[in-house]
Design a protein around this motif. Structure first.
Motif, PDB file in Angstrom:
ATOM      1  N   LEU A  18      -0.332 -23.249  32.998  1.00 19.96           N
ATOM      2  CA  LEU A  18       0.247 -22.590  34.176  1.00 19.96           C
ATOM      3  C   LEU A  18       1.389 -23.553  34.430  1.00 19.96           C
ATOM      4  CD1 LEU A  18      -3.098 -22.068  36.223  1.00 19.96           C
ATOM      5  CD2 LEU A  18      -1.609 -20.502  35.625  1.00 19.96           C
ATOM      6  N   ARG A  19       1.303 -24.744  34.352  1.00 17.86           N
ATOM      7  CA  ARG A  19       2.549 -25.467  34.533  1.00 17.86           C
ATOM      8  C   ARG A  19       3.582 -25.193  33.654  1.00 17.86           C
ATOM      9  NH1 ARG A  19      -0.424 -31.436  35.708  1.00 17.86           N
ATOM     10  NH2 ARG A  19      -0.691 -31.136  37.455  1.00 17.86           N
ATOM     11  N   GLU A  20       3.276 -24.968  32.577  1.00 21.83           N
ATOM     12  CA  GLU A  20       4.387 -24.431  31.715  1.00 21.83           C
ATOM     13  C   GLU A  20       5.025 -22.960  32.003  1.00 21.83           C
ATOM     14  OE1 GLU A  20       5.261 -27.328  29.651  1.00 21.83           O
ATOM     15  OE2 GLU A  20       5.874 -25.726  28.450  1.00 21.83           O
ATOM     16  N   PHE A  25       9.935 -20.323  33.085  1.00 20.28           N
ATOM     17  CA  PHE A  25      10.351 -18.851  33.596  1.00 20.28           C
ATOM     18  C   PHE A  25      10.873 -18.685  35.155  1.00 20.28           C
ATOM     19  CE2 PHE A  25       7.007 -18.291  30.249  1.00 20.28           C
ATOM     20  CZ  PHE A  25       7.662 -17.767  29.425  1.00 20.28           C
ATOM     21  N   GLU A  26      11.802 -17.979  35.304  1.00 22.56           N
ATOM     22  CA  GLU A  26      12.455 -17.774  36.461  1.00 22.56           C
ATOM     23  C   GLU A  26      11.701 -16.950  37.541  1.00 22.56           C
ATOM     24  OE1 GLU A  26      15.954 -18.220  36.888  1.00 22.56           O
ATOM     25  OE2 GLU A  26      16.084 -19.421  34.998  1.00 22.56           O
ATOM     26  N   ARG A  27      10.938 -15.839  37.145  1.00 26.88           N
ATOM     27  CA  ARG A  27      10.170 -15.124  38.233  1.00 26.88           C
ATOM     28  C   ARG A  27       8.743 -14.787  37.620  1.00 26.88           C
ATOM     29  NH1 ARG A  27      12.674 -12.777  42.271  1.00 26.88           N
ATOM     30  NH2 ARG A  27      11.186 -11.056  42.439  1.00 26.88           N
ATOM     31  N   PRO A  28       7.859 -15.866  37.507  1.00 25.22           N
ATOM     32  CA  PRO A  28       6.381 -15.459  36.961  1.00 25.22           C
ATOM     33  C   PRO A  28       5.581 -14.983  38.280  1.00 25.22           C
ATOM     34  CG  PRO A  28       6.826 -18.074  37.418  1.00 25.22           C
ATOM     35  CD  PRO A  28       7.943 -17.222  38.127  1.00 25.22           C
ATOM     36  N   VAL A  29       4.638 -14.162  38.035  1.00 26.33           N
ATOM     37  CA  VAL A  29       3.768 -13.592  38.846  1.00 26.33           C
ATOM     38  C   VAL A  29       2.298 -13.874  38.055  1.00 26.33           C
ATOM     39  CG1 VAL A  29       3.700 -11.401  37.775  1.00 26.33           C
ATOM     40  CG2 VAL A  29       3.085 -11.561  40.064  1.00 26.33           C
ATOM     41  N   ASN A 170       7.081 -21.320  22.791  1.00 28.65           N
ATOM     42  CA  ASN A 170       8.259 -20.790  22.772  1.00 28.65           C
ATOM     43  C   ASN A 170       8.464 -19.966  24.161  1.00 28.65           C
ATOM     44  OD1 ASN A 170      10.528 -19.360  22.475  1.00 28.65           O
ATOM     45  ND2 ASN A 170      10.085 -18.967  20.223  1.00 28.65           N
ATOM     46  N   SER A 171       9.027 -20.137  24.967  1.00 28.86           N
ATOM     47  CA  SER A 171       9.211 -19.167  26.273  1.00 28.86           C
ATOM     48  C   SER A 171      10.665 -18.745  26.161  1.00 28.86           C
ATOM     49  CB  SER A 171       8.988 -20.093  27.447  1.00 28.86           C
ATOM     50  OG  SER A 171      10.082 -21.380  27.396  1.00 28.86           O
ATOM     51  N   HIS A 172      11.146 -18.610  25.351  1.00 30.88           N
ATOM     52  CA  HIS A 172      12.567 -18.003  25.056  1.00 30.88           C
ATOM     53  C   HIS A 172      12.265 -16.478  25.158  1.00 30.88           C
ATOM     54  CE1 HIS A 172      15.257 -21.447  23.845  1.00 30.88           C
ATOM     55  NE2 HIS A 172      14.088 -21.844  24.152  1.00 30.88           N
ATOM     56  N   LEU A 173      13.384 -15.626  26.105  1.00 29.92           N
ATOM     57  CA  LEU A 173      13.269 -14.369  25.944  1.00 29.92           C
ATOM     58  C   LEU A 173      14.484 -13.593  25.716  1.00 29.92           C
ATOM     59  CD1 LEU A 173      11.385 -13.871  29.222  1.00 29.92           C
ATOM     60  CD2 LEU A 173      10.562 -13.760  26.976  1.00 29.92           C
TER      61      LEU A 173
END
Lengths: 300, 639
Positions: A18-20, A25-29, A170-173
Motif C-alpha cells: 500500500l505504501r509503494e 503513483f500520482e492518482r491512486p484509488v 516496477n511502477s513505470h507506466l
C-alpha cells in the motif's frame, strides 16, 4: 530475533505494498466492494499511513443490484473511517434498464461492473487502482502479479506480464496505461477471517447466519432482497438460516445454509467445507475460463 | 499523540471473543518453495498431487477438472492433474505452464506458499520471478531422461537467486520399474553438477507424482528408499539462515506528514533491527541523527525487527524522501556509482553496453548503463565466454554505472539491498534482474573538480543562451545541409556556434568505431558528452547525426538541462533519400556491399515528440531554417 508470525507477516507485506502505491503513483484509488476483503484492505490502509489518513479515495462501483444491507453499511464507512468515498453508477446502463434477470449475468456484469469501472477510472484519470483480489480465489488470479499492468484500454495481457522479482515493484507506466495493485495477493480465505476476528474489523452482517427469505433457483439459494426479484414460476420465499460466503449482486450471489453466527464459527465451518469460495458466484461459471476473460476485459 | 482521533472504531460484530482466534497454522513458520525443472517433468502434477493429498482441492474444482480432462481426451478416472494448476486458457490449450502460479496450502504443522514455475526456456523470466520469492526449491527430474539442459539452467538460476535448500525429486519412477540404480545414477550426476553451486542442503527422493508414491506416505513400490516422503520433509525442513547481527536497513517508501507537528518516514525493516535512541545515518546524504520514536497504528514500539512495517520519527529534521536509505549509524552499507553484478537478461531486445536503462535498487531509482559485459555464463557447462551483448534468458556478469551513487550491499548479504531490476526507458518493461556482487571503487578515487567559472558566466560573456540542436534523420535526409545553413544564419547574427557532424567525427574522435549496434551506441555517447562540454562552454552546438535509436537520443537529452536540448527530426521519406543518394551509399547497401545501413537493413526509430519536425522532402532547406530561427530567436537572444 523471533520472526513475525505469519498473520503479522501478511499484514506487514500488505502495508508495504500500500505504501509503494502511495509513493509511486500520482492518482491512486482503492476499489471498495463492501465485502470482507475490502474491509480488511481498508483496515490495512488505516494502519499503513497512520497517523495520516490513506492518501487515496475509495471508489465503489454500484451496480444498483447490491444487497440493501451492503449499501447501508457502505454509507456509514466514509464517516466511520473519515475517508473519502466515491460512488460510480453506469448511468447509460441504468437508462437501458440493465437487469441480471433479463440481460443474463454475463452481459449485465460487463455493463454494470466492468464498463462502469472503466468509465470511472477514465473519468478521474486514476493511474493505480488497489483491489482486494486474492490469488487463492480462482485459478486465473493465482497467476496474477501484485502490480498488474493494464493497457490504455484497461486490458490485462496474461501471457506477457512483467517479471516481478523480490519485492521490487516496477511502477513505470506508458501513456494511458494504469496499474491494478493487489495487496492481499498472498492471503487465504481463512487468514482473512482470522484477521477480521483478531482485529475486530467491521463487516456486513450478511456474512453471519440468520433466518432470511430465500428461493431456490438453478441450484442456488437466492435471497429475496427487494421487490425487483420476480417470481414468475410461482416460487414462494421461505425463511431459512443462511449466510453468504462472498457478497456481490444479490440476484447472482448464492447463499449457503449455515448456522455460523460468529467469526470463530465461520472459521470452523471453513475447515470442513469442500467447495471453493467463489462457488456461489454465477458469473464465474458462464463459460470455461470466464474469470480470465472478464479480467482481460478490465474486470477486477 | 494528537492523532488518536483517526483510529478506526472497533467493530460491533457478533462473536468477538477477547482471546485470539484459532487459525491452526497462524504463528507457524511459512515455507515458500518453488517447483522447477524441465518441460513435462511433472511440476504442476506434483503440486496438484500435494494439494489433492492434503485434501485441499475443492469439489467444484475437481468436477470442472474431470470435465476438462474428458474434453482433452483423457478418461474420467485418469484426471489430468496439471490442468488444476494451469490457470490460463492458453496454458490449458497448449498443455504447458507459461507463467508462475502461486498456491497456498497448510497441513497441521506448517503453512506453505508454493510457486509453480514454467519449464520452457522462453519463460525463464517467469521462473526467476517465482524463485526470487522462495527459500527452497524442488527440482524435478524425469527418471527416464535424467539431468537435462533445463534442469541445469533452473538449478543455476535458483543458486543465483540465493536459494540454499534443494530437494531433487526424481519423478515418474514407475516408468523405470522403480529401479534404484536409475535413481542413484541421476543423483550422482546432479551432485557432480551441483558441486559448483552454493547449496547448503540437497535431499533426493524418488517419486511418482501422478500416483502419489512418496508424496504423503512412503511408497511400497520402492522399499529400498529409506528417506521421508516429500510432504513430511517439507513440514520439518529448517530454512532459517537470517543472522541477527546485520546492521539496520530501511528503504524509505513514503514521507508521512499529516500536519505541521508530525514528520515520519514509512517503510519496512529490510535487515537488522532498530530501537528508540539508536544513531542512524541517511544515505546517500550521509547525515546522521537518532531515532525519536517508532510509530505504528497499534501503538509506539521500543524496537522493531526484520520485516516490520513501521514509521520512524527522527530527532532532527533532515531532508529525507522516498528513495533514501536509513541505516544503522555504525554498520553502514556501501555507497558507490559503479558495481559489478550478475544479470539475468529478460528483455526481448538484447543488452547493449552503453545503452541507458532505469535501475530500481531498494527503492532508489536512477539512470544506469552497463559499461562492460565481463562474461556470459553457459548454464550447461558453467563456462564463461566473452560476449558483446546479452540476449533474452542469458546470464552474465557485468559492470554497471549509475547516474548517482546508490547505497547497496552484496546480494549474498542482503536480498533487499543487493537486488535490483533494470527497466527499459521506452517500453517501461522489466528487462533484467540483477544481483550485486561488489562495488567498484573507482568512484571513490575520481573526485569532481569544482570549477569556479561556470556555464552561466561563460555564456553571459557571449551574450547568448547555450543550446544543443540535435538533428536526426536518415542518411541523405538533408541534416547537414540544414545544419550548415542554420549555423551560417546564427553566425551572421553574432552568435557562437559549432557543428558536430557524423561523418567528420568518425575521422577523428570516433575512428575506432564501426557500424554495429554496440558501436553506434558508443558513437552517440561520445558525441553527446562532447556536445555537453561545448554547451557548458557557452556554445550553441548543432549535432548532425543519423542517431537512429530512440534510447540513444534520450541518453543524449538526459545529459542536458530541460531547456537546452532541441531534437530536430529531419523527416525525409526513404524513397527521396535513396533517390538523392549523394554519397552512393544506398546503392551499395542495396547491393549488399554495406551492412547495417539505416533504413535498409537496420531500423530507424522516428522521434515521437521532437521539438522541431521538419518535412524536408517537400519544403526547401531555406524555409525550414527560417522556421527554426524564428522559433529560437527569443530563447537564444534573450539568454
Amino acid at each position: 530475533m523471533q520472526s513475525l508470525n505469519h498473520l503479522k507477516e501478511l499484514e506487514a507485506e500488505s502495508i508495504h505494498i500500500l505504501r509503494e502505491v502511495a509513493g509511486a503513483f500520482e492518482r491512486p484509488v482503492m476499489l471498495y466492494s463492501i465485502g470482507k476483503d475490502s474491509s480488511v484492505l481498508l483496515h490495512l490502509s488505516m494502519k499503513a499511513f497512520y497517523p495520516s489518513k490513506p492518501p487515496f479515495p475509495l471508489l465503489h462501483i454500484d451496480t444498483t443490484w447490491k444487497f440493501a444491507e451492503m449499501i447501508s453499511f457502505r454509507d456509514q464507512i466514509a464517516e466511520r473511517y473519515g475517508v473519502e468515498l466515491m460512488v460510480h453508477i453506469n448511468k447509460q446502463g441504468v437508462e437501458q434498464g440493465m437487469n441480471p434477470f433479463v440481460h443474463g449475468s454475463s452481459n449485465y456484469t460487463d455493463v454494470m461492473k466492468t464498463q462502469s469501472l472503466r468509465q470511472a477510472l477514465d473519468a478521474y484519470k486514476f493511474d493505480a487502482a488497489i483491489g482486494g483480489a486474492r490469488r487463492d480465489e480462482e485459478k486465473s488470479r493465482s497467476k496474477e502479479r501484485i502490480f498488474s499492468l493494464r493497457t490504455a484500454n484497461h486490458r490485462w495481457d496474461p501471457k506477457n506480464q512483467r517479471p516481478e522479482l523480490w519485492r521490487v515493484f516496477n511502477s513505470h507506466l506508458g501513456p494511458g496505461e494504469s496499474m491494478r495493485v493487489f495487496p492481499l495477493s498472498n492471503w487465504t480465505e481463512t487468514e482473512i477471517w482470522t484477521y477480521i476476528g483478531n482485529e475486530e474489523i467491521p463487516i456486513v452482517p450478511l456474512y453471519f447466519a440468520k433466518e432470511r427469505p430465500v428461493i431456490e433457483r438453478d441450484g442456488m439459494l437466492i435471497m429475496v432482497d427487494d421487490e425487483r426479484l420476480e417470481l414468475p414460476r410461482g416460487e414462494t420465499p421461505e425463511m431459512r438460516e443462511v449466510r453468504f460466503r462472498t457478497l456481490g449482486c444479490y440476484p447472482l450471489t448464492g447463499a449457503m445454509v449455515s448456522s455460523a453466527k460468529t467469526v470463530n464459527e465461520i472459521i470452523e465451518e471453513l475447515a470442513l467445507l469442500r467447495t471453493s469460495e467463489r462457488q456461489g458466484r454465477t458469473i464465474d461459471k458462464d463459460q470455461a475460463a470466464a474469470m480470465e476473460r472478464k479480467k482481460q476485459e478490465g474486470y477486477f | 499523540m494528537a492523532c488518536d482521533s483517526v483510529k478506526t472504531p472497533k467493530a460491533t460484530v457478533p462473536g468477538n471473543e477477547p482471546e485470539r482466534l484459532r487459525d491452526k497454522t497462524a504463528g507457524k513458520p511459512v515455507l515458500r518453495f518453488l517447483t522447477c525443472g524441465s518441460v513435462d517433468d511433472g511440476k504442476s502434477t506434483l503440486i496438484a498431487r500435494l494439494l489433492l493429498d492434503s485434501q485441499l482441492v475443492m469439489e467444484d474444482h475437481l468436477q470442472a477438472l474431470e470435465l476438462e480432462s474428458k474434453h482433452a481426451g483423457k478418461g474420467a478416472q485418469d484426471v489430468d492433474l496439471a490442468l488444476l494448476m494451469d490457470g490460463l486458457q492458453a496454458e490449458r490449450e497448449q498443455g504447458i505452464t507459461i507463467d508462475v502460479a502461486y498456491r497456498y496450502f497448510a497441513t497441521k504443522n506448517r503453512k506453505f506458499i508454493v510457486a509453480d514455475t514454467p519449464g520452457h526456456e522462453q519463460y525463464t523470466r517467469n521462473m526467476a520471478t517465482g524463485a526470487s520469492q522462495c527459500d527452497l526449491a524442488v527440482v524435478l527430474v524425469d527418471a527416464r531422461k535424467g539431468i537435462l539442459v533445463q534442469t541445469r539452467r533452473h538449478s543455476h538460476i535458483i543458486d543465483l537467486l540465493g536459494i540454499k535448500h534443494v530437494v531433487l525429486a526424481i519423478n515418474k519412477m514407475d516408468l523405470v520399474d522403480y529401479a534404484e540404480d536409475v535413481f542413484a545414477k541421476i543423483l550422482s550426476d546432479f551432485e557432480r553438477f551441483a558441486a559448483h553451486l552454493n547449496f547448503e542442503s540437497l535431499t533426493a527422493m524418488p517419486l511418482v507424482a501422478a500416483k502419489g508414491d512418496n508424496i504423503t506416505t512412503r511408497s511400497g513400490n520402492m522399499p529400498w528408499f529409506n528417506g521421508e516422503p516429500l510432504l513430511s520433509f517439507l513440514e520439518k525442513v529448517d530454512i532459517a539462515t537470517a543472522s541477527d547481527t546485520h546492521g539496520f536497513r530501511f528503504p524509505v517508501q513514503w514521507v508521512n506528514r499529516p500536519n505541521l507537528d508530525f514528520r515520519g518516514y514509512c517503510g519496512s525493516v529490510s535487515e537488522g533491527s532498530v530501537s528508540v535512541g539508536d544513531e542512524i545515518v541517511v544515505l546517500p546524504s550521509a547525515r546522521t541523527t537518532r531515532v525519536n520514536s517508532i510509530v505504528t497504528y497499534d501503538g509506539a514500539l521500543e524496537r522493531a525487527g526484520r520485516g516490520a512495517a513501521i514509521t520512524l520519527v527522527l530527532e532532527d529534521e533532515l531532508d529525507i524522501s522516498r528513495g533514501d536509505i536509513i541505516a544503522g549509524g555504525k554498520d553502514r552499507p556501501s555507497v558507490a556509482d559503479q558495481v559489478c553484478a550478475q544479470l539475468i537478461w529478460m528483455g526481448e531486445e538484447p543488452l547493449i553496453p552503453g545503452r541507458r536503462y532505469v535501475i530500481n535498487c531498494a527503492n532508489q531509482t536512477t539512470g544506469a548503463s552497463v559499461t562492460k559485459i565481463k562474461h556470459r555464463i553457459n548454464v550447461n557447462t558453467q563456462d564463461h565466454s566473452a560476449a558483446k551483448r546479452l540476449h533474452q534468458n542469458d546470464i552474465g556478469v557485468v559492470n554497471l554505472a549509475f547516474d548517482r551513487p546508490l547505497a547497496f550491499e552484496p546480494y549474498a548479504r542482503s536480498r533487499t539491498m543487493g537486488s535490483f531490476i533494470l527497466i527499459d526507458r521506452m517500453s517501461n518493461a522489466t528487462i533484467a534482474a540483477g544481483m550485486i556482487q561488489f562495488g567498484l571503487r573507482r568512484a571513490d578515487n575520481i573526485h569532481w573538480q569544482a570549477i569556479e567559472i561556470d556555464k552561466q558566466a561563460r555564456s553571459a560573456l557571449k551574450n547568448q543562451k547555450p543550446l544543443c540542436l540535435w538533428f536526426t534523420g536518415l542518411s541523405g535526409s538533408g541534416k547537414s545541409t540544414i545544419a550548415n545553413l542554420l549555423e551560417k544564419k546564427l553566425h551572421a547574427q553574432g552568435l557562437h556556434t559549432y557543428i558536430m557532424d557524423g561523418d567528420n567525427v568518425r575521422h577523428g574522435l570516433n575512428r575506432d568505431l564501426g557500424f554495429t549496434e554496440a558501436d553506434r551506441v558508443e558513437n552517440i555517447r561520445r558525441v553527446a558528452e562532447v556536445s555537453k562540454m561545448m554547451v557548458d562552454a557557452g556554445l550553441i552546438v548543432l549535432v548532425s547525426f543519423i542517431s537512429p535509436f530512440v534510447s540513444e537520443r534520450q541518453m543524449a537529452r538526459d545529459l542536458f538541462d530541460d531547456d537546452e536540448f532541441f531534437e530536430v527530426f529531419v523527416d525525409t521519406p526513404l524513397e527521396i533519400c535513396e533517390q538523392r543518394d549523394v554519397k552512393g551509399l544506398y546503392a551499395k547497401a542495396r547491393a549488399g556491399k554495406l551492412r547495417n545501413f539505416t533504413g535498409i537493413d537496420s531500423p530507424y526509430e522516428s522521434p515521437e515528440d521532437p521539438e522541431f519536425h521538419l518535412k524536408a522532402g517537400t519544403v526547401s532547406a531555406e524555409a525550414l531554417v527560417d522556421e527554426i530561427v524564428l522559433a529560437l530567436e527569443r530563447k537564444i537572444l534573450s539568454r
